[in-house]
Design an enzyme around this catalytic site. Structure first.
Site, PDB file in Angstrom:
ATOM      1  N   ASP A   1       0.849  -1.194   0.000  1.00 49.22           N
ATOM      2  CA  ASP A   1       0.000   0.000   0.000  1.00 49.22           C
ATOM      3  C   ASP A   1       0.884   1.244   0.000  1.00 49.22           C
ATOM      4  O   ASP A   1       2.043   1.195   0.434  1.00 49.22           O
ATOM      5  CB  ASP A   1      -0.885   0.026   1.257  1.00 49.22           C
ATOM      6  CG  ASP A   1      -1.854  -1.143   1.289  1.00 49.22           C
ATOM      7  OD1 ASP A   1      -2.138  -1.709   0.220  1.00 49.22           O
ATOM      8  OD2 ASP A   1      -2.309  -1.484   2.394  1.00 49.22           O
TER       9      ASP A   1
HETATM   10  N1  URA Z   1      -1.255  -5.977   3.859  1.00 48.96           N
HETATM   11  C1  URA Z   1      -1.752  -4.720   3.866  1.00 48.96           C
HETATM   12  O1  URA Z   1      -2.807  -4.464   4.448  1.00 48.96           O
HETATM   13  N2  URA Z   1      -1.072  -3.764   3.212  1.00 48.96           N
HETATM   14  C2  URA Z   1       0.112  -3.982   2.577  1.00 48.96           C
HETATM   15  O2  URA Z   1       0.700  -3.055   2.022  1.00 48.96           O
HETATM   16  C3  URA Z   1       0.618  -5.289   2.593  1.00 48.96           C
HETATM   17  C4  URA Z   1      -0.072  -6.272   3.247  1.00 48.96           C
END
Ligand code: URA
Length: 242
Positions: free
Chosen positions: A104
């Site tokens: 993310d």
């Molecule tokens: N899980 C998440 O919620 N975000 C990420 O970036 C990676 C794994």
């Protein structure tokens, strides 16, 4: 053996047609002789290549470990927003690089960037279940009910998660180390959110058996060694939590 125009284009991060123009002008030499044919094949391991007098170092594929900073998109095209490939140092930039997997925008840590599509496919394939380990800072402590749900393989809507490992890194249980084997959308945030817990910070610290190099500051990166590359496909999980 690889075509000379492909090597020049990739090594100098220029288009294939610009590489061909340099070759046709006689500016590229192999083992001391100017190359005229754009389709000449060279051995990237033993032939010595120069362009305008500068030595060309070339490897077919590259594998880069980045400590991704927050605020950067894990894609090759950010539609105006900075991407992990935009923030590579100029000397590491080359055509066709892409991040192998997604984090993310506000997640930090281990991001693998490569131009080897087969390798990326292997490590991302849900069938291969490559473990990925994260440190999550939570807005409240997690308890044994949460841990059991992680470990048995929870459901998120109509999606079923594979069993995950969770352990506390602090006394209060507000900092968790979590290992998952899938790459579902916002997976870790959704797993905690199911139990009313918000993930305030998330950092990936490991892919397969390979740990993020602790000497890399956020935004920094380095090439992986051949041995490190193998570690990513290893599924052994070390548990070093309290
Ligand atoms: N899980 C998440 O919620 N975000 C990420 O970036 C990676 C794994």
């Amino acid at each position: 053996m690889e075509r000379i125009d492909k090597i020049i284009s990739s090594a100098l991060n220029i288009s294939r047609s610009d590489a061909r123009a340099l070759i046709k002008k006689g500016l590229v030499t192999v083992n001391g002789s100017a190359v005229r044919s754009i389709s000449q094949h060279v051995d990237e391991n033993s032939d010595e290549l120069f362009c305008r007098g500068e030595k060309i170092t070339y490897s077919k594929y590259v594998y880069i470990m980045m400590n991704k900073p927050a605020g950067v998109i894990s894609a090759s095209e950010g539609k105006g927003e900075p991407t992990v490939t935009d923030i590579l140092p100029d000397e590491m930039k080359r055509r066709n690089l892409f991040p192998a997997g997604r984090l993310d925008k506000n997640t930090t840590g281990f991001m693998l960037i490569t131009d080897d599509g087969d390798f990326a496919h292997r490590i991302l394939s849900p069938k291969n279940h490559i473990p990925k380990t994260y440190v999550a800072v939570l807005d409240k402590p997690f308890d044994s009910i949460v841990a059991e749900d992680f470990e048995k393989g929870m459901t998120l809507g109509d999606e079923v998660c594979m069993p995950a490992q969770i352990s506390a890194l602090d006394e209060e249980k507000r900092v968790a180390q979590v290992t998952i084997r899938q790459g579902m959308y916002h997976q870790i945030k959704r797993m905690f959110s199911k139990h009313g817990i918000t993930v305030e910070e998330l950092k990936r610290i490991k892919m397969g058996s390979l740990e993020l190099d602790k000497s890399l500051k956020e935004g920094e990166c380095r090439y992986l060694t051949a041995r490190e590359l193998e570690e990513i496909e290893k599924k052994i999980i070390a548990t070093n939590c309290i």
